[in-house]
Design a protein around this motif. Structure first.
Motif, PDB file in Angstrom:
ATOM      1  N   ARG A   2      58.539  31.735 -11.691  1.00 45.25           N
ATOM      2  CA  ARG A   2      58.025  31.069 -12.896  1.00 45.25           C
ATOM      3  C   ARG A   2      58.945  31.218 -14.099  1.00 45.25           C
ATOM      4  O   ARG A   2      59.024  30.297 -14.925  1.00 45.25           O
ATOM      5  CB  ARG A   2      56.620  31.560 -13.221  1.00 45.25           C
ATOM      6  CG  ARG A   2      56.507  33.032 -13.505  1.00 45.25           C
ATOM      7  CD  ARG A   2      55.055  33.518 -13.446  1.00 45.25           C
ATOM      8  NE  ARG A   2      54.985  34.944 -13.747  1.00 45.25           N
ATOM      9  CZ  ARG A   2      54.673  35.419 -14.939  1.00 45.25           C
ATOM     10  NH1 ARG A   2      54.402  34.608 -15.942  1.00 45.25           N
ATOM     11  NH2 ARG A   2      54.629  36.714 -15.152  1.00 45.25           N
ATOM     12  N   ASP A   3      59.654  32.351 -14.235  1.00 47.44           N
ATOM     13  CA  ASP A   3      60.580  32.495 -15.361  1.00 47.44           C
ATOM     14  C   ASP A   3      61.714  31.484 -15.246  1.00 47.44           C
ATOM     15  O   ASP A   3      62.095  30.828 -16.229  1.00 47.44           O
ATOM     16  CB  ASP A   3      61.151  33.909 -15.416  1.00 47.44           C
ATOM     17  CG  ASP A   3      60.175  34.907 -16.024  1.00 47.44           C
ATOM     18  OD1 ASP A   3      59.083  34.471 -16.469  1.00 47.44           O
ATOM     19  OD2 ASP A   3      60.486  36.106 -16.051  1.00 47.44           O
ATOM     20  N   THR A  57      53.854  27.626 -16.883  1.00 53.35           N
ATOM     21  CA  THR A  57      53.377  28.021 -18.213  1.00 53.35           C
ATOM     22  C   THR A  57      52.111  28.859 -18.171  1.00 53.35           C
ATOM     23  O   THR A  57      51.807  29.549 -19.147  1.00 53.35           O
ATOM     24  CB  THR A  57      53.121  26.787 -19.091  1.00 53.35           C
ATOM     25  OG1 THR A  57      52.014  26.041 -18.548  1.00 53.35           O
ATOM     26  CG2 THR A  57      54.350  25.888 -19.150  1.00 53.35           C
ATOM     27  N   TRP A  58      51.386  28.799 -17.042  1.00 51.90           N
ATOM     28  CA  TRP A  58      50.105  29.525 -17.017  1.00 51.90           C
ATOM     29  C   TRP A  58      49.966  30.503 -15.859  1.00 51.90           C
ATOM     30  O   TRP A  58      49.153  31.434 -15.920  1.00 51.90           O
ATOM     31  CB  TRP A  58      48.923  28.546 -16.973  1.00 51.90           C
ATOM     32  CG  TRP A  58      48.864  27.686 -15.731  1.00 51.90           C
ATOM     33  CD1 TRP A  58      49.300  26.406 -15.597  1.00 51.90           C
ATOM     34  CD2 TRP A  58      48.328  28.046 -14.446  1.00 51.90           C
ATOM     35  NE1 TRP A  58      49.082  25.939 -14.328  1.00 51.90           N
ATOM     36  CE2 TRP A  58      48.495  26.932 -13.602  1.00 51.90           C
ATOM     37  CE3 TRP A  58      47.740  29.204 -13.929  1.00 51.90           C
ATOM     38  CZ2 TRP A  58      48.085  26.931 -12.260  1.00 51.90           C
ATOM     39  CZ3 TRP A  58      47.344  29.215 -12.592  1.00 51.90           C
ATOM     40  CH2 TRP A  58      47.503  28.088 -11.779  1.00 51.90           C
ATOM     41  N   TYR A  59      50.746  30.327 -14.799  1.00 47.83           N
ATOM     42  CA  TYR A  59      50.538  31.154 -13.610  1.00 47.83           C
ATOM     43  C   TYR A  59      50.899  32.610 -13.889  1.00 47.83           C
ATOM     44  O   TYR A  59      51.915  32.905 -14.523  1.00 47.83           O
ATOM     45  CB  TYR A  59      51.360  30.638 -12.426  1.00 47.83           C
ATOM     46  CG  TYR A  59      51.071  31.426 -11.165  1.00 47.83           C
ATOM     47  CD1 TYR A  59      49.955  31.131 -10.390  1.00 47.83           C
ATOM     48  CD2 TYR A  59      51.871  32.502 -10.793  1.00 47.83           C
ATOM     49  CE1 TYR A  59      49.649  31.871  -9.269  1.00 47.83           C
ATOM     50  CE2 TYR A  59      51.572  33.251  -9.664  1.00 47.83           C
ATOM     51  CZ  TYR A  59      50.459  32.936  -8.904  1.00 47.83           C
ATOM     52  OH  TYR A  59      50.155  33.684  -7.800  1.00 47.83           O
ATOM     53  N   ARG A  60      50.083  33.523 -13.373  1.00 47.64           N
ATOM     54  CA  ARG A  60      50.339  34.956 -13.491  1.00 47.64           C
ATOM     55  C   ARG A  60      50.201  35.598 -12.111  1.00 47.64           C
ATOM     56  O   ARG A  60      49.210  35.353 -11.415  1.00 47.64           O
ATOM     57  CB  ARG A  60      49.344  35.624 -14.461  1.00 47.64           C
ATOM     58  CG  ARG A  60      49.466  35.152 -15.897  1.00 47.64           C
ATOM     59  CD  ARG A  60      50.794  35.571 -16.521  1.00 47.64           C
ATOM     60  NE  ARG A  60      50.946  35.096 -17.888  1.00 47.64           N
ATOM     61  CZ  ARG A  60      51.508  33.949 -18.216  1.00 47.64           C
ATOM     62  NH1 ARG A  60      51.961  33.138 -17.268  1.00 47.64           N
ATOM     63  NH2 ARG A  60      51.628  33.597 -19.484  1.00 47.64           N
ATOM     64  N   PRO A  61      51.165  36.430 -11.710  1.00 45.06           N
ATOM     65  CA  PRO A  61      51.124  37.058 -10.388  1.00 45.06           C
ATOM     66  C   PRO A  61      49.874  37.908 -10.162  1.00 45.06           C
ATOM     67  O   PRO A  61      49.426  38.067  -9.026  1.00 45.06           O
ATOM     68  CB  PRO A  61      52.382  37.938 -10.379  1.00 45.06           C
ATOM     69  CG  PRO A  61      53.288  37.311 -11.377  1.00 45.06           C
ATOM     70  CD  PRO A  61      52.394  36.768 -12.442  1.00 45.06           C
ATOM     71  N   ASP A  62      49.303  38.458 -11.244  1.00 47.70           N
ATOM     72  CA  ASP A  62      48.115  39.292 -11.111  1.00 47.70           C
ATOM     73  C   ASP A  62      46.825  38.488 -11.269  1.00 47.70           C
ATOM     74  O   ASP A  62      45.738  39.053 -11.394  1.00 47.70           O
ATOM     75  CB  ASP A  62      48.138  40.434 -12.130  1.00 47.70           C
ATOM     76  CG  ASP A  62      48.228  39.935 -13.571  1.00 47.70           C
ATOM     77  OD1 ASP A  62      48.421  38.713 -13.764  1.00 47.70           O
ATOM     78  OD2 ASP A  62      48.131  40.768 -14.500  1.00 47.70           O
ATOM     79  N   GLY A  63      46.942  37.166 -11.240  1.00 48.40           N
ATOM     80  CA  GLY A  63      45.775  36.303 -11.364  1.00 48.40           C
ATOM     81  C   GLY A  63      44.998  36.199 -10.059  1.00 48.40           C
ATOM     82  O   GLY A  63      45.348  36.819  -9.054  1.00 48.40           O
ATOM     83  N   GLU A 114      61.899  35.383 -23.085  1.00 43.66           N
ATOM     84  CA  GLU A 114      61.163  36.180 -24.080  1.00 43.66           C
ATOM     85  C   GLU A 114      61.378  35.686 -25.498  1.00 43.66           C
ATOM     86  O   GLU A 114      60.426  35.649 -26.301  1.00 43.66           O
ATOM     87  CB  GLU A 114      61.593  37.644 -23.987  1.00 43.66           C
ATOM     88  CG  GLU A 114      60.812  38.562 -24.920  1.00 43.66           C
ATOM     89  CD  GLU A 114      61.120  40.029 -24.695  1.00 43.66           C
ATOM     90  OE1 GLU A 114      60.694  40.850 -25.541  1.00 43.66           O
ATOM     91  OE2 GLU A 114      61.780  40.363 -23.686  1.00 43.66           O
TER      92      GLU A 114
END
Length: 211
Positions: A113-114, A178-184, A35
């Motif tokens: 990803r973090d 850097t771009w992946y999102r679980p809600d994607g 963060e």
């Protein structure tokens, strides 16, 4: 004294990334670093969030650098174990080996990803720790190189620029964090399969058995 992070050298199912379990100090540190960045994260803040005193935290990790090292070691042990499991299933075939490394890496990048994003903080490592971490990254890069070179030697891969293809594949896999999102719109599994197809296209694969 440093808390041990549980991570097996090999995994029962390399496609499965269970919920990540970290010691509380590392869990909080990971959140803070992702963060705010390594430089802006303080040991005092980590200790406060964990609910311990700074001296108590130093009992487990001697300084902030040791915390970063522990997180990056866990990251490399985790992805390395999954890649090794994938390669064990792949056998000697270059197509399957390249597919295995890319799929296991992409799954890691999307699922953890973090943790994977921490690679961007390798610049904050001391020179000695940076060399050690680079060795882990170079090992994965070497597995890609070996699969691509073998594929080119046998004529399965037709790329005239294998080194450039390897760098492109390695870089694109790292970029997932850097771009992946679980809600994607794509799951980690779908994303990994997409990246396998892209990797095989990058080396101009004549045989898409890795799909």
């Amino acid at each position: 004294m440093t808390d041990a992070v549980s991570a097996e050298a090999t995994v029962p199912d390399w496609r499965v990334y269970p919920p990540m379990e970290l010691p509380r100090i590392l869990e909080v540190a990971l959140t803070e670093i992702v963060e705010h960045g390594y430089d802006a994260t303080s040991v005092r803040t980590i200790a406060r969030e964990v609910g311990v005193t700074v001296p108590a935290l130093y009992y487990h990790y001697e300084n902030k650098q040791a915390i970063l090292v522990a997180l990056l070691e866990h990251a490399m042990t985790t992805v390395g174990g999954h890649i090794d499991g994938a390669l064990a299933d792949a056998g000697d075939d270059p197509v399957r080996r390249l597919s295995a490394v890319v799929e296991a890496t992409a799954l890691y990048m999307a699922t953890y990803r973090d943790l994977a994003f921490l690679d961007s903080e390798r610049r904050s490592l001391t020179p000695e720790n940076r060399v050690r971490y680079a060795g882990h990254r170079d090992r994965i890069d070497g597995l890609l190189r070996s699969a691509i070179e073998d594929g080119c030697r046998t004529g399965i891969f037709a790329t005239p620029v294998p080194d450039s293809a390897r760098r492109a594949i390695f870089t694109m896999c790292q970029g997932i964090a850097t771009w992946y999102r679980p809600d994607g719109p794509r799951t980690p599994t779908e994303t990994a399969r997409d990246y396998v197809r892209i990797a095989l296209s990058a080396v101009e694969c004549r045989d898409m058995r890795g799909d």
